[in-house]
Design a protein around this motif. Structure first.
Motif, mmCIF file in Angstrom:
data_model
loop_
_atom_site.group_PDB
_atom_site.id
_atom_site.type_symbol
_atom_site.label_atom_id
_atom_site.label_comp_id
_atom_site.label_asym_id
_atom_site.label_seq_id
_atom_site.Cartn_x
_atom_site.Cartn_y
_atom_site.Cartn_z
ATOM 1 N N THR A 1 -48.045 -56.599 -26.988
ATOM 2 C CA THR A 1 -48.545 -57.161 -25.726
ATOM 3 C C THR A 1 -47.403 -57.710 -24.876
ATOM 4 O OG1 THR A 1 -49.030 -59.300 -26.773
ATOM 5 C CG2 THR A 1 -50.828 -57.693 -26.653
ATOM 6 N N GLN A 2 -46.397 -58.299 -25.489
ATOM 7 C CA GLN A 2 -45.250 -58.811 -24.736
ATOM 8 C C GLN A 2 -44.497 -57.681 -24.057
ATOM 9 O OE1 GLN A 2 -44.491 -61.867 -23.960
ATOM 10 N NE2 GLN A 2 -42.616 -61.342 -22.909
ATOM 11 N N ASN A 3 -44.290 -56.572 -24.756
ATOM 12 C CA ASN A 3 -43.614 -55.421 -24.145
ATOM 13 C C ASN A 3 -44.419 -54.871 -22.979
ATOM 14 O OD1 ASN A 3 -41.438 -55.577 -25.875
ATOM 15 N ND2 ASN A 3 -42.232 -54.045 -27.290
ATOM 16 N N ASN A 4 -45.732 -54.817 -23.122
ATOM 17 C CA ASN A 4 -46.571 -54.341 -22.031
ATOM 18 C C ASN A 4 -46.506 -55.291 -20.835
ATOM 19 O OD1 ASN A 4 -48.629 -52.531 -20.893
ATOM 20 N ND2 ASN A 4 -49.909 -54.358 -21.029
ATOM 21 N N THR A 5 -46.509 -56.578 -21.099
ATOM 22 C CA THR A 5 -46.423 -57.565 -20.023
ATOM 23 C C THR A 5 -45.088 -57.460 -19.299
ATOM 24 O OG1 THR A 5 -47.887 -59.067 -21.228
ATOM 25 C CG2 THR A 5 -46.542 -60.022 -19.483
ATOM 26 N N ILE A 6 -44.011 -57.328 -20.039
ATOM 27 C CA ILE A 6 -42.684 -57.198 -19.432
ATOM 28 C C ILE A 6 -42.628 -55.954 -18.547
ATOM 29 C CG2 ILE A 6 -40.254 -56.696 -19.948
ATOM 30 C CD1 ILE A 6 -40.574 -58.549 -22.413
ATOM 31 N N GLU A 7 -43.162 -54.850 -19.037
ATOM 32 C CA GLU A 7 -43.170 -53.612 -18.256
ATOM 33 C C GLU A 7 -44.006 -53.763 -16.987
ATOM 34 O OE1 GLU A 7 -45.057 -49.173 -18.228
ATOM 35 O OE2 GLU A 7 -45.233 -50.372 -20.047
ATOM 36 N N ALA A 8 -45.184 -54.351 -17.111
ATOM 37 C CA ALA A 8 -46.072 -54.524 -15.960
ATOM 38 C C ALA A 8 -45.434 -55.418 -14.908
ATOM 39 C CB ALA A 8 -47.413 -55.102 -16.416
ATOM 40 N N VAL A 9 -44.859 -56.536 -15.343
ATOM 41 C CA VAL A 9 -44.219 -57.453 -14.405
ATOM 42 C C VAL A 9 -43.034 -56.776 -13.722
ATOM 43 C CG1 VAL A 9 -42.881 -59.598 -14.246
ATOM 44 C CG2 VAL A 9 -45.020 -59.552 -15.536
ATOM 45 N N ALA A 10 -42.262 -56.029 -14.472
ATOM 46 C CA ALA A 10 -41.104 -55.334 -13.893
ATOM 47 C C ALA A 10 -41.540 -54.307 -12.853
ATOM 48 C CB ALA A 10 -40.286 -54.663 -14.994
ATOM 49 N N GLU B 1 -52.404 -49.987 -6.479
ATOM 50 C CA GLU B 1 -52.728 -48.998 -7.516
ATOM 51 C C GLU B 1 -52.077 -49.375 -8.844
ATOM 52 O OE1 GLU B 1 -51.588 -45.118 -6.168
ATOM 53 O OE2 GLU B 1 -52.913 -45.215 -4.428
ATOM 54 N N ILE B 2 -50.804 -49.727 -8.786
ATOM 55 C CA ILE B 2 -50.088 -50.114 -10.009
ATOM 56 C C ILE B 2 -50.723 -51.364 -10.606
ATOM 57 C CG2 ILE B 2 -47.893 -51.004 -10.894
ATOM 58 C CD1 ILE B 2 -46.504 -49.201 -8.804
ATOM 59 N N TRP B 3 -51.035 -52.338 -9.758
ATOM 60 C CA TRP B 3 -51.626 -53.585 -10.252
ATOM 61 C C TRP B 3 -52.993 -53.337 -10.888
ATOM 62 C CZ3 TRP B 3 -50.631 -57.848 -12.337
ATOM 63 C CH2 TRP B 3 -51.584 -58.844 -12.463
ATOM 64 N N ALA B 4 -53.809 -52.478 -10.280
ATOM 65 C CA ALA B 4 -55.142 -52.189 -10.825
ATOM 66 C C ALA B 4 -55.013 -51.590 -12.228
ATOM 67 C CB ALA B 4 -55.903 -51.252 -9.908
ATOM 68 N N GLU B 5 -54.053 -50.698 -12.397
ATOM 69 C CA GLU B 5 -53.833 -50.073 -13.711
ATOM 70 C C GLU B 5 -53.372 -51.106 -14.735
ATOM 71 O OE1 GLU B 5 -50.414 -47.240 -15.564
ATOM 72 O OE2 GLU B 5 -51.142 -46.724 -13.566
ATOM 73 N N LYS B 6 -52.417 -51.933 -14.355
ATOM 74 C CA LYS B 6 -51.876 -52.940 -15.275
ATOM 75 C C LYS B 6 -52.888 -54.052 -15.542
ATOM 76 C CE LYS B 6 -48.047 -50.787 -15.576
ATOM 77 N NZ LYS B 6 -47.746 -50.037 -16.799
ATOM 78 N N TYR B 7 -53.681 -54.392 -14.535
ATOM 79 C CA TYR B 7 -54.675 -55.462 -14.666
ATOM 80 C C TYR B 7 -55.680 -55.124 -15.765
ATOM 81 C CZ TYR B 7 -58.361 -58.755 -13.352
ATOM 82 O OH TYR B 7 -59.298 -59.746 -13.361
ATOM 83 N N ARG B 8 -56.139 -53.869 -15.776
ATOM 84 C CA ARG B 8 -57.151 -53.475 -16.769
ATOM 85 C C ARG B 8 -56.669 -53.712 -18.194
ATOM 86 N NH1 ARG B 8 -57.527 -47.966 -14.995
ATOM 87 N NH2 ARG B 8 -57.306 -48.444 -12.813
ATOM 88 N N LEU B 9 -55.423 -53.399 -18.459
ATOM 89 C CA LEU B 9 -54.897 -53.573 -19.810
ATOM 90 C C LEU B 9 -54.547 -55.037 -20.100
ATOM 91 C CD1 LEU B 9 -54.172 -52.153 -22.394
ATOM 92 C CD2 LEU B 9 -51.911 -51.694 -21.462
ATOM 93 N N MET B 10 -53.957 -55.699 -19.129
ATOM 94 C CA MET B 10 -53.553 -57.094 -19.351
ATOM 95 C C MET B 10 -54.752 -58.027 -19.472
ATOM 96 S SD MET B 10 -50.223 -57.398 -16.876
ATOM 97 C CE MET B 10 -49.940 -59.113 -17.252
ATOM 98 N N ALA B 11 -55.882 -57.645 -18.939
ATOM 99 C CA ALA B 11 -57.077 -58.493 -18.988
ATOM 100 C C ALA B 11 -57.555 -58.715 -20.424
ATOM 101 C CB ALA B 11 -58.193 -57.886 -18.153
ATOM 102 N N PHE B 12 -57.156 -57.852 -21.341
ATOM 103 C CA PHE B 12 -57.565 -58.009 -22.736
ATOM 104 C C PHE B 12 -56.870 -59.182 -23.424
ATOM 105 C CE2 PHE B 12 -58.569 -53.424 -22.305
ATOM 106 C CZ PHE B 12 -59.914 -53.501 -22.620
#
Length: 129
Positions: free
Chosen positions: A22-31, A63-74
């Motif tokens: 989850t940390q790697n996904n968060t770092i990627e999304a924020v970047a 578009e990027i935020w919508a994609e990342k939001y769906r996964l980060m919401a978990f």
């Protein structure tokens, strides 16, 4: 005795691996989102701002935020994600109204919140205790 020790080790290992994923996904999304926001800021700080370019860049960010939001919401607090969504909505309205100075301010606030989300979810001793 050994069963409990093995089960405890497996549970702790699962927690650490899950946190790393989850940390790697968060770092990627924020970047990704921060990078796109930086590009938008560069466009908005020009003297002859192209509203069309700014709108297209904003659509790409959404578009990027919508994609990342769906996964980060978990695994991320919804309150934090909603703060980012609110700032993006304000930014979109500022671009539409051609209020670029206010838009840059909202953009900076959005980047700050994204960095806060990344720092908050990091596996650090400070965050554990």
């Amino acid at each position: 005795m050994y069963k409990e020790l093995i089960i405890s080790i497996v549970v702790i290992a699962c927690i650490v691996v899950g946190n790393i994923i989850t940390q790697n996904n968060t770092i990627e999304a924020v970047a990704q989102v921060s990078g796109q926001l930086t590009l938008l800021r560069q466009e908005m700080e020009k003297e002859d701002v192209s509203q069309e370019k700014a709108k297209k860049q904003m659509e790409k960010i959404e578009e990027i935020w919508a994609e990342k939001y769906r996964l980060m919401a978990f695994y991320t607090e919804h309150n934090e994600l909603e703060k980012v969504q609110t700032e993006l909505t304000k930014l979109k309205a500022d671009i539409h109204m051609e209020e670029y100075a206010q838009g840059v301010e909202n953009l900076e606030s959005c980047i700050f919140i994204l960095e806060h989300i990344k720092d908050k979810s990091a596996l650090k001793v400070v965050n554990i205790f």
